[in-house]
Design a protein around this motif. Structure first.
Motif, PDB file in Angstrom:
ATOM      1  N   ILE A  13       7.757  34.352  32.662  1.00  0.00           N
ATOM      2  CA  ILE A  13       6.903  35.494  32.348  1.00  0.00           C
ATOM      3  C   ILE A  13       7.796  36.708  32.100  1.00  0.00           C
ATOM      4  CG2 ILE A  13       5.121  37.071  33.181  1.00  0.00           C
ATOM      5  CD1 ILE A  13       3.931  34.839  34.798  1.00  0.00           C
ATOM      6  N   GLU A  14       7.714  37.276  30.913  1.00  0.00           N
ATOM      7  CA  GLU A  14       8.448  38.496  30.565  1.00  0.00           C
ATOM      8  C   GLU A  14       7.824  39.097  29.312  1.00  0.00           C
ATOM      9  OE1 GLU A  14      12.518  37.948  29.371  1.00  0.00           O
ATOM     10  OE2 GLU A  14      12.099  36.040  28.385  1.00  0.00           O
ATOM     11  N   ASN A  15       8.027  40.406  29.161  1.00  0.00           N
ATOM     12  CA  ASN A  15       7.507  41.118  27.988  1.00  0.00           C
ATOM     13  C   ASN A  15       6.017  40.843  27.761  1.00  0.00           C
ATOM     14  OD1 ASN A  15      10.126  42.123  27.419  1.00  0.00           O
ATOM     15  ND2 ASN A  15      10.633  40.237  26.330  1.00  0.00           N
ATOM     16  N   ASN A  56       3.527  44.512  42.775  1.00  0.00           N
ATOM     17  CA  ASN A  56       3.830  43.906  41.472  1.00  0.00           C
ATOM     18  C   ASN A  56       4.825  42.750  41.559  1.00  0.00           C
ATOM     19  OD1 ASN A  56       2.061  45.398  39.865  1.00  0.00           O
ATOM     20  ND2 ASN A  56       3.498  47.108  39.677  1.00  0.00           N
ATOM     21  N   LEU A  57       5.789  42.840  42.471  1.00  0.00           N
ATOM     22  CA  LEU A  57       6.738  41.728  42.622  1.00  0.00           C
ATOM     23  C   LEU A  57       6.008  40.470  43.070  1.00  0.00           C
ATOM     24  CD1 LEU A  57       9.593  40.540  42.748  1.00  0.00           C
ATOM     25  CD2 LEU A  57       9.767  41.426  45.094  1.00  0.00           C
ATOM     26  N   SER A  58       5.107  40.617  44.020  1.00  0.00           N
ATOM     27  CA  SER A  58       4.358  39.455  44.503  1.00  0.00           C
ATOM     28  C   SER A  58       3.415  38.915  43.435  1.00  0.00           C
ATOM     29  CB  SER A  58       3.570  39.816  45.765  1.00  0.00           C
ATOM     30  OG  SER A  58       4.447  40.111  46.831  1.00  0.00           O
ATOM     31  N   LYS A  59       2.823  39.810  42.651  1.00  0.00           N
ATOM     32  CA  LYS A  59       1.962  39.355  41.556  1.00  0.00           C
ATOM     33  C   LYS A  59       2.759  38.539  40.548  1.00  0.00           C
ATOM     34  CE  LYS A  59      -1.568  42.984  41.697  1.00  0.00           C
ATOM     35  NZ  LYS A  59      -2.123  44.190  41.033  1.00  0.00           N
ATOM     36  N   LEU A  60       3.963  39.007  40.227  1.00  0.00           N
ATOM     37  CA  LEU A  60       4.817  38.280  39.286  1.00  0.00           C
ATOM     38  C   LEU A  60       5.165  36.905  39.838  1.00  0.00           C
ATOM     39  CD1 LEU A  60       6.593  38.181  36.716  1.00  0.00           C
ATOM     40  CD2 LEU A  60       8.414  39.263  38.074  1.00  0.00           C
ATOM     41  N   ALA A  61       5.588  36.857  41.101  1.00  0.00           N
ATOM     42  CA  ALA A  61       5.956  35.588  41.717  1.00  0.00           C
ATOM     43  C   ALA A  61       4.748  34.660  41.830  1.00  0.00           C
ATOM     44  CB  ALA A  61       6.559  35.838  43.103  1.00  0.00           C
ATOM     45  N   PHE A  62       3.613  35.223  42.206  1.00  0.00           N
ATOM     46  CA  PHE A  62       2.398  34.416  42.363  1.00  0.00           C
ATOM     47  C   PHE A  62       1.980  33.805  41.033  1.00  0.00           C
ATOM     48  CE2 PHE A  62      -2.129  33.626  42.547  1.00  0.00           C
ATOM     49  CZ  PHE A  62      -2.299  33.030  43.787  1.00  0.00           C
ATOM     50  N   LEU A  63       1.922  34.613  39.993  1.00  0.00           N
ATOM     51  CA  LEU A  63       1.511  34.112  38.678  1.00  0.00           C
ATOM     52  C   LEU A  63       2.444  33.016  38.184  1.00  0.00           C
ATOM     53  CD1 LEU A  63       0.599  37.416  36.790  1.00  0.00           C
ATOM     54  CD2 LEU A  63      -0.995  35.594  37.418  1.00  0.00           C
ATOM     55  N   THR A  64       3.747  33.288  38.226  1.00  0.00           N
ATOM     56  CA  THR A  64       4.720  32.334  37.701  1.00  0.00           C
ATOM     57  C   THR A  64       4.663  31.013  38.461  1.00  0.00           C
ATOM     58  OG1 THR A  64       6.143  34.268  37.305  1.00  0.00           O
ATOM     59  CG2 THR A  64       7.113  32.129  36.945  1.00  0.00           C
ATOM     60  N   VAL A 181      10.922  33.641  36.436  1.00  0.00           N
ATOM     61  CA  VAL A 181      11.292  32.299  35.981  1.00  0.00           C
ATOM     62  C   VAL A 181      11.099  31.340  37.149  1.00  0.00           C
ATOM     63  CG1 VAL A 181      13.119  30.819  35.058  1.00  0.00           C
ATOM     64  CG2 VAL A 181      13.047  33.251  34.433  1.00  0.00           C
ATOM     65  N   ALA A 182      10.349  30.280  36.944  1.00  0.00           N
ATOM     66  CA  ALA A 182      10.151  29.283  37.998  1.00  0.00           C
ATOM     67  C   ALA A 182      10.222  27.888  37.395  1.00  0.00           C
ATOM     68  CB  ALA A 182       8.804  29.492  38.687  1.00  0.00           C
ATOM     69  N   TYR A 183      10.808  26.964  38.155  1.00  0.00           N
ATOM     70  CA  TYR A 183      10.850  25.573  37.709  1.00  0.00           C
ATOM     71  C   TYR A 183      10.787  24.659  38.932  1.00  0.00           C
ATOM     72  CZ  TYR A 183      15.838  26.103  38.820  1.00  0.00           C
ATOM     73  OH  TYR A 183      17.031  26.357  39.463  1.00  0.00           O
ATOM     74  N   LEU A 184      10.132  23.529  38.747  1.00  0.00           N
ATOM     75  CA  LEU A 184       9.889  22.597  39.850  1.00  0.00           C
ATOM     76  C   LEU A 184      10.840  21.406  39.749  1.00  0.00           C
ATOM     77  CD1 LEU A 184       8.033  22.110  42.297  1.00  0.00           C
ATOM     78  CD2 LEU A 184       6.560  20.762  40.777  1.00  0.00           C
ATOM     79  N   VAL A 185      11.594  21.192  40.821  1.00  0.00           N
ATOM     80  CA  VAL A 185      12.555  20.094  40.878  1.00  0.00           C
ATOM     81  C   VAL A 185      11.958  18.958  41.713  1.00  0.00           C
ATOM     82  CG1 VAL A 185      14.889  19.400  41.550  1.00  0.00           C
ATOM     83  CG2 VAL A 185      14.466  21.748  40.752  1.00  0.00           C
ATOM     84  N   GLU A 186      11.939  17.774  41.135  1.00  0.00           N
ATOM     85  CA  GLU A 186      11.438  16.594  41.843  1.00  0.00           C
ATOM     86  C   GLU A 186      12.027  15.339  41.196  1.00  0.00           C
ATOM     87  OE1 GLU A 186       7.273  15.622  41.256  1.00  0.00           O
ATOM     88  OE2 GLU A 186       7.113  17.282  39.836  1.00  0.00           O
ATOM     89  N   GLU A 187      11.518  14.191  41.584  1.00  0.00           N
ATOM     90  CA  GLU A 187      12.088  12.936  41.059  1.00  0.00           C
ATOM     91  C   GLU A 187      11.706  12.712  39.606  1.00  0.00           C
ATOM     92  OE1 GLU A 187      12.328   8.160  42.119  1.00  0.00           O
ATOM     93  OE2 GLU A 187      11.301   9.545  43.462  1.00  0.00           O
ATOM     94  N   THR A 188      10.486  13.054  39.247  1.00  0.00           N
ATOM     95  CA  THR A 188      10.035  12.834  37.880  1.00  0.00           C
ATOM     96  C   THR A 188      10.149  14.121  37.068  1.00  0.00           C
ATOM     97  OG1 THR A 188       7.753  13.377  38.457  1.00  0.00           O
ATOM     98  CG2 THR A 188       8.418  11.075  38.644  1.00  0.00           C
ATOM     99  N   GLY A 189      10.185  13.974  35.762  1.00  0.00           N
ATOM    100  CA  GLY A 189      10.248  15.140  34.891  1.00  0.00           C
ATOM    101  C   GLY A 189      10.996  14.826  33.615  1.00  0.00           C
ATOM    102  N   ASP A 190      10.728  15.613  32.588  1.00  0.00           N
ATOM    103  CA  ASP A 190      11.339  15.364  31.280  1.00  0.00           C
ATOM    104  C   ASP A 190      12.728  15.970  31.141  1.00  0.00           C
ATOM    105  OD1 ASP A 190       9.078  14.007  30.436  1.00  0.00           O
ATOM    106  OD2 ASP A 190       8.113  15.831  29.699  1.00  0.00           O
ATOM    107  N   LEU A 191      13.075  16.931  32.025  1.00  0.00           N
ATOM    108  CA  LEU A 191      14.364  17.601  31.918  1.00  0.00           C
ATOM    109  C   LEU A 191      15.256  17.233  33.100  1.00  0.00           C
ATOM    110  CD1 LEU A 191      13.225  21.218  30.925  1.00  0.00           C
ATOM    111  CD2 LEU A 191      14.089  19.427  29.400  1.00  0.00           C
ATOM    112  N   GLU A 192      16.512  16.971  32.816  1.00  0.00           N
ATOM    113  CA  GLU A 192      17.464  16.700  33.885  1.00  0.00           C
ATOM    114  C   GLU A 192      17.763  17.999  34.633  1.00  0.00           C
ATOM    115  OE1 GLU A 192      22.092  15.198  34.454  1.00  0.00           O
ATOM    116  OE2 GLU A 192      21.005  14.744  32.594  1.00  0.00           O
TER     117      GLU A 192
END
Length: 204
Positions: A13-15, A56-64, A181-192
């Motif tokens: 989330i930006e701009n 606003n920081l928490s809103k950004l983190a919550f949304l993302t 910026v948020a991304y979920l790391v787990e066993e499955t997924g399309d990106l290494e």
């Protein structure tokens, strides 16, 4: 046996725009972050009234985070999700607002509603409460986006089985300048899950 780690979802989330898994999914130009955040909340059909009381920081983190977790953290078996966040400005945006509320001795009116957000890790607490997460969570402050640190921390949590999944995030907000910026790391997924991919997610 070494555990395989991949990135199953990512959100930026930006701009005044939301990018989900690399595709722009929502945008609203010409408004403040607060207005944009409310519109994004409604667009993604979120249901968490406490959102409107957050800073606003928490809103950004919550949304993302919510955009990624809303279809993940539903059943009891999916609650083992660690949170590892970082930013550059800590909670400075809210700190400044709180300082302004106590600076004038003739109009001294400290606000408990503002004070509660004068720690950056409060946004992690909001997300944990929302999804009943009881795994490890931490918020760090760095001068720049800590690619290597986030990568190694998530790998360690998965390898030591302290968490089945790890949501990593960079949540920077100061005076209308922001990037989530948020991304979920787990066993499955399309990106290494590697440093090059993480850097690409942050820069896009």
């Amino acid at each position: 046996m070494e555990r395989k780690n991949n990135i199953s979802g990512h959100c930026v989330i930006e701009n005044n725009s939301v990018f989900l898994n690399g595709e722009k999914s929502f945008a609203l130009e010409g408004v403040s972050f607060s207005e944009f955040a409310k519109a994004a909340y409604k667009h993604f059909q979120m249901d968490y009234p406490k959102f409107f009381k957050m800073d606003n920081l928490s809103k950004l983190a919550f949304l993302t985070s919510e955009i990624i977790l809303k279809d993940v953290a539903k059943s009891e078996e999916e609650q083992d999700i660690a949170l590892v966040f970082a930013n550059q400005s800590s909670s400075l945006d809210t700190d400044v607002k709180y300082q302004e509320s106590i600076a004038d001795k003739n109009d001294y009116f400290p606000s408990p509603a503002v004070f509660v957000y004068t720690l950056p890790n409060i946004c992690i607490g909001e997300i944990s409460i929302r999804h009943q997460l009881k795994s490890e969570n931490a918020f760090f402050v760095f001068d720049t986006f800590p690619t290597v640190f986030l990568h190694n921390y998530a790998e360690m949590l998965r390898e030591t089985q302290k968490a089945q999944k790890v949501l990593c995030g960079w949540m920077e907000y100061y005076q209308e300048n922001y990037k989530g910026v948020a991304y979920l790391v787990e066993e499955t997924g399309d990106l290494e899950h590697n440093e090059q991919i993480i850097n690409t997610l942050y820069r896009n």
